[in-house]
Design an enzyme around this catalytic site. Structure first.
Site, PDB file in Angstrom:
ATOM      1  CG  ASP A 299      46.090  65.459  18.868  1.00 17.19           C
ATOM      2  OD1 ASP A 299      46.540  64.736  19.787  1.00 17.19           O
ATOM      3  OD2 ASP A 299      45.668  66.606  19.072  1.00 17.19           O
TER       4      ASP A 299
HETATM    5  C1  BGC Z   1      46.059  66.673  22.416  1.00 18.18           C
HETATM    6  C2  BGC Z   1      47.503  66.891  22.040  1.00 18.18           C
HETATM    7  C3  BGC Z   1      48.393  66.014  22.899  1.00 18.18           C
HETATM    8  C4  BGC Z   1      47.972  64.580  22.740  1.00 18.18           C
HETATM    9  C5  BGC Z   1      48.845  63.590  23.482  1.00 18.18           C
HETATM   10  C6  BGC Z   1      45.688  65.215  22.490  1.00 18.18           C
HETATM   11  O1  BGC Z   1      44.437  65.051  23.054  1.00 18.18           O
HETATM   12  O2  BGC Z   1      45.246  67.342  21.475  1.00 18.18           O
HETATM   13  O3  BGC Z   1      47.828  68.242  22.182  1.00 18.18           O
HETATM   14  O4  BGC Z   1      49.736  66.217  22.556  1.00 18.18           O
HETATM   15  O5  BGC Z   1      46.645  64.451  23.203  1.00 18.18           O
HETATM   16  O6  BGC Z   1      48.597  63.584  24.817  1.00 18.18           O
END
Ligand code: BGC
Length: 757
Positions: A299
């Protein structure tokens, strides 16, 4: 809506440790979609890999963020472009647009040494141009077809705009309504969540990527993110192996079985070990036990956050821990890219593991056909929601709404009504799309407002409006005007709830009642003595205060998406008879949390006549509204459920035998409507205490007035057994007595007994 975030670069400091496991061979269970280890291009992947330098390999494991829709050449994207040219980049996120993606792709394909195409990812969560209701709302439809449709429409729109990969579906089961990200998932139940996860994967990925109308999906967040203590985002999770496997893992397994291409690690710790450094979950379970041959993406800065977790010493250590645990691609932070060479030299990561990770990434690029055709047809880019897409979003919106109360049949409203007042902060607002919306879609295609849709639906009625209070409930100065319009109208619709920004990532609330003084508006309208309806919008269960008693009707609309107003008007005026059910319990107060239907029993279950039982002194033991609950404008009656037999051998179940449970259902009212028939099981005595009820079957049926049908479910070993605390994964089906409950909510009364011998 995600904020624009800047990426953080880390400098490298090497630290020694043991190298991680590589999962090799075994026959592939990966779907035909991702191709997997048996795919025709596997030889090409190997050949390409043999020609890559270490820098190029590490590059494939790096994902950098674009800036949503900035064009190439602007300052903040220069670094991404340089990396693409240098062949030091595998993927880019937060990017879309046929022109934009093609231009960047050209740098990688035409200017880098090996011309390996980039993989473009975007958070297409419940829509690209056409926003469907938020995922939690979709789960309330108890109809996986709703989410499959969202995914198919989203995939078509996004892929035509250069996106290959979506970071969806989110499948974090949670018992925490304070957690803002509850809006992104399917609620508190692993079975419901698993069914929706599988349907959404299928919707995105279709029957193959070739048609260029599909997206590679990403099962997230792996795993147990919904267990965040106190519902505070990113918080600690301490979970037993059996709970991990019975509660949090099933949706991921279902997504894998549906062929999901990728998996994203979660921000939380799992019993002390951060998910990004968790070899047990990422490698032992996901890659070995489940034989997953897609790749794991971190993530956002999740690798780097291993330092803040107190798990890694520095960036190099974080890269080592994450790669060795099973993370294949690093999102945003650049620890592996920066430190990979040195880590390899010191022997703390292995060439095999790097090759394994790169192979996984290249596989998807081949499966998507990017080596054959890396570009997207700029003239074919979808630039707006099509009428069909809007129709689908409207149907999904109304299908997801839940009727919580309807005393005296205030609803549906009559289109022939003379005068109707709309009041409340969301009556004339476009803030109905919910969390995670592509910013440009909100700008270009705002949600249809309730006021506009109601005027459209009842053109002969006098429709008046007053806001009353603001969305945060801070400014109550308009209440007098709202009371005046309510007094002058035959009926009033009060549209209150949470703005989109109050749910989603980093949007935990400690008080989940209506924001600020919104309740005062309801009280004031109730004071007029005229009939009224409360419509709740929002992204989570709300605690509903005393105002519930004063409101004749309450309709839960969630955040319904682009066609919000139309979908709501359809339900208000009875064009659509509401049939949604709660995918999550609504607590009475925050002090009751966690409260969920699938809890275990204590040694002293609640007994009103015995003080020394499990309860709060100042609250009933039940939630305000239970899981699976929802009313209709008609009424249904369930007959006596029957099982095809009263006892079955465990051995027979293990080898695939099933027991059929059937129940007749009849529409006893005077209009056509939907009912969701639900089946719950309870293992009366087990070697690990089982939930008092577990959903194991549901079906939403539509019946004309007076019509009836029979709904049947099949129960097998999967439905009756459970995972033990054995870390290597042991699923047990124990002999004994099982109670089966059939009904229209998790409080279902009709009970059958099944003996497993
Ligand atoms: C979130 C994810 C997301 C990623 C990309 C993160 O902050 O937890 O769910 O896919 O950002 O934007």
């Amino acid at each position: 809506m995600p904020e624009l975030r800047r990426r953080t670069l880390l400098s490298a400091i090497g630290v020694t440790a043991t190298a991680g496991a590589v999962v090799t061979s075994q026959s592939s269970t990966a779907s035909a979609l991702s191709g997997g280890r048996g795919a025709s291009y596997e030889g090409k992947v190997r050949d390409l890999l043999s020609r890559m330098t270490l820098e190029e390999k590490l590059g494939q494991l790096q994902q950098l963020p674009w800036s949503w829709d900035l064009n190439p050449g602007s300052g903040s994207t220069k670094e991404v472009e340089d990396a693409a040219r240098a062949g030091r980049l595998g993927s880019v996120l937060s990017i879309f647009g046929a022109k934009t993606t093609n231009a960047l792709q050209r740098l990688a394909v035409e200017e880098s040494r090996l011309g390996i195409p980039l993989l473009f990812g975007l958070d297409v969560i419940h829509g690209f141009w056409t926003n469907f209701p938020i995922p939690l709302a979709q789960a309330a439809s108890f109809d996986p077809e709703v989410t499959r449709t969202d995914a198919a429409v989203s995939a078509k729109e996004a892929r035509s705009n250069g996106v290959h990969w979506t970071f969806s579906p989110m499948m974090d089961v949670t018992h925490e309504p304070r957690w803002g990200r509850i809006a992104e998932g399917s609620g508190e139940d692993p079975y419901l969540t698993a069914r929706f996860a599988a349907a959404k994967v299928k919707g995105y990925q279709g029957s193959g990527y070739g048609a260029k109308e599909t997206l590679a999906a990403c099962a997230k967040h792996f795993v147990a993110y919904g267990g965040a203590e106190g519902g505070r985002d990113y918080n600690t999770v301490d979970v037993s192996e059996s709970r991990l496997r019975n509660l949090y893992l099933p949706p991921f397994k279902a997504a894998l079985d549906a062929g999901v291409a990728t998996v994203m690690a979660s921000f939380n710790t799992i019993s002390g070990v951060p998910a990004h450094g968790n070899a047990h979950t990422l490698t032992d379970v996901l890659k070995k036990e489940w034989d997953f041959d897609g790749f794991v993406v971190s993530d956002w800065t999740g690798v780097q956050e291993l330092i803040a977790h107190g798990f890694a010493e520095d960036g190099a250590d974080a890269a080592r821990l994450a790669l060795n645990a099973g993370v294949d691609m690093e999102m945003t932070s650049t620890n592996l890219l920066t430190n990979g060479k040195q880590l390899l030299r010191s022997g703390t990561i292995t060439q095999r593991r790097i090759d394994d990770a790169v192979t996984r990434v290249l596989r998807l690029k081949y499966a998507l056909g990017l080596f054959d055709d890396p570009y997207v047809d700029e003239s074919a880019a979808i630039t707006e929601p099509s009428p069909d897409a809007r129709r689908a979003a409207r149907a999904a919106g109304s299908r997801s709404m839940v009727l919580l109360k309807n005393d005296g049949d205030v609803l549906p409203l009559k289109k022939s009504v003379n005068s109707l007042a709309l009041v409340g902060p969301f009556a004339d607002s476009a803030d109905l799309l919910g969390t995670w919306v592509v910013p440009a879609s909100a700008e270009r295609f705002p949600a249809v407002k309730v006021l506009d849709a109601v005027r459209e639906a009842a053109p002969d009625a006098k429709v008046t409006y007053a806001r009353g209070v603001d969305p945060e409930g801070k400014d109550t100065g308009g209440i007098a005007e709202a009371v005046a319009v309510a007094k002058a109208a035959d009926v009033t619709v009060v549209v209150v709830g949470e703005p989109a920004a109050m749910s989603g990532e980093a949007s935990a609330r400690s008080d989940i009642s209506l924001p600020g003084d919104q309740e005062k508006l309801i009280a004031a309208v109730a004071g007029t003595g005229k009939p009224f309806v409360v419509v709740l919008v929002g992204g989570r269960p709300l605690t509903i205060g005393d105002w519930l008693d004063s409101a004749p009707a309450v309709l839960l609309a969630w955040h319904p998406g682009t066609e919000a107003g139309h979908a709501l008007a359809d339900v208000l005026f009875g064009e659509v008879n509401p049939g949604g059910k709660l995918p999550v319990s609504f607590p009475r107060t925050v002090g009751q949390i966690p409260i969920h239907y699938n809890h275990e029993s204590t040694g002293r279950p609640f007994d009103a006549n015995n003080k020394f039982t499990s309860k709060y002194l100042d609250l009933p033991p039940t939630p305000q509204f239970p899981f699976g609950f929802g009313l209709s404008y008609t009424t249904f009656e369930l007959g006596t459920p029957t099982a095809s037999r009263g006892s079955v051998r465990a051995r027979a179940l293990r080898s695939g035998d099933t027991v059929e449970v059937s129940v007749p259902v009849r529409n006893t009212g005077s209009r056509k409507g939907d009912e969701v028939v639900q089946l719950y099981v309870h293992d009366v005595a087990a070697s690990i205490t089982q939930p008092v009820r577990r959903l194991r079957g549901f079906e939403r049926v539509t019946l004309d007035a007076g019509a009836s049908t029979t709904v049947s479910f099949r129960l097998g070993a999967d439905d009756l057994g459970f995972w033990t605390n054995d870390p290597s994964g042991r699923f047990l089906l124990e002999e004994g007595t099982f109670e089966l409950f059939v009904g229209t909510a998790s409080t279902a009364g009709a009970r059958l007994t099944l003996k497993v011998t």
